[in-house]
Enzyme design. Structure first.
Site, PDB file in Angstrom:
ATOM      1  N   ASP A 122      13.047 -34.158 -54.651  1.00 39.30           N
ATOM      2  CA  ASP A 122      12.752 -35.571 -54.366  1.00 39.30           C
ATOM      3  C   ASP A 122      11.697 -36.158 -55.297  1.00 39.30           C
ATOM      4  OD1 ASP A 122      14.609 -35.541 -52.344  1.00 39.30           O
ATOM      5  OD2 ASP A 122      13.156 -35.164 -50.759  1.00 39.30           O
ATOM      6  N   GLU A 123      11.559 -35.616 -56.503  1.00 40.31           N
ATOM      7  CA  GLU A 123      10.560 -36.123 -57.439  1.00 40.31           C
ATOM      8  C   GLU A 123      11.168 -36.560 -58.761  1.00 40.31           C
ATOM      9  OE1 GLU A 123       7.156 -33.636 -57.912  1.00 40.31           O
ATOM     10  OE2 GLU A 123       6.912 -33.288 -55.764  1.00 40.31           O
TER      11      GLU A 123
END
Length: 282
Positions: free
Chosen positions: A226-227
């Protein structure tokens, strides 16, 4: 019939780049229909997207001429014909709001994509896929079968010639190997609360904390969970009268809208990577 193309590029900034690109297109009979550019002063990079019509040269000839033109400028570039929609594979688990929204927008002509297949680790949406006449591939995933499952998934993705893979609430973490294979062509959606809540039942956690904003983030998939580079984000207001069900429904709406915009911009070649960020030519 005049052919239409989209040229995207990035390179070190220097004087005369817009003039050089427009001059190249003029020289090759290109008529510019839409253009946008951005100078990133922090990195010294120049970004540009140009949509143009051209009937003097075919796609392979233009690409060969562009390669020679771009080399002295150290350009990273791509050229896409606009006639063909982007071949896309969707991946989903047990929450179908984003999947249903993308399928509807696609069939309604709102997204320039061609959904070739749906891959899921559950059987829940095989009937939904059949209603849109899209092949549905059920590939269960466990800790001991993850590598074999991902090999099957990638075989389908490559077999369909997919230029885009959308994780439409696919609740499995992709391996480093698959992330690298799909670099720059896989988009994920996840909830992003202020504050952020991770793990199971995030809307229950948000309700318990009395949040006043809920949101969603669409980003490119990388090995860092999720980055990846962010494409689009949005938020919705919440207040003390909202139930968990209210937050969940509003959150799902936000997720669907954010993901749809990200898919649209990517499939229209409006997104250019800028390190760990993105440049979006809307």
């Amino acid at each position: 019939m005049t052919n239409a193309y989209i040229l995207t590029l990035s390179c070190p900034d220097r004087l005369g780049l817009v003039h050089a690109v427009s001059g190249f297109l003029l020289e090759h009979g290109g008529n510019i229909e839409e253009a946008a550019q951005y100078n990133d002063h922090a990195t010294g990079l120049f970004f540009m997207r140009v949509q143009f019509a051209c009937d003097q040269h075919d796609h392979p000839t233009l690409k060969a001429r562009l390669a020679s033109f771009a080399e002295p400028y150290n350009m990273h570039w791509s050229l896409h014909a606009t006639a063909a929609p982007m071949k896309t594979v969707l991946m989903v688990s047990k929450e179908g709001h984003c999947l249903n929204d993308l399928l509807f927008r696609w069939k309604s002509g709102l997204l320039p994509i061609d959904i070739r297949a749906i891959i899921s680790n559950h059987r829940d949406f095989y009937q939904l896929a059949a209603s849109y006449n899209v092949p549905f591939h059920h590939i269960p995933v466990t800790g001991s079968t993850k590598a074999q499952a991902e090999a099957k998934q990638f075989e389908i993705i490559e077999g369909e010639g997919a230029e885009l893979v959308v994780l439409a609430r696919y609740m499995q973490i992709l391996s480093l190997d698959l992330c690298q294979k799909l670099a720059g062509r896989a988009i994920n959606i996840h909830h992003s609360f202020l504050p952020s809540f991770k793990g199971a039942k995030p809307y229950y956690q948000a309700h318990d904390r009395g949040v006043k904003l809920i949101g969603a983030t669409a980003h490119y998939v990388t090995a860092d969970l999720d980055e990846g580079p962010i494409i689009e984000q949005d938020v919705a207001r919440a207040d003390h009268t909202d139930t968990v069900e209210d937050l969940t429904a509003r959150g799902r709406d936000t997720e669907s809208q954010v993901l749809a915009r990200a898919v649209k911009w990517h499939s229209e070649h409006r997104v250019i990577l800028n390190g760990h960020k993105t440049v979006i030519f809307r």
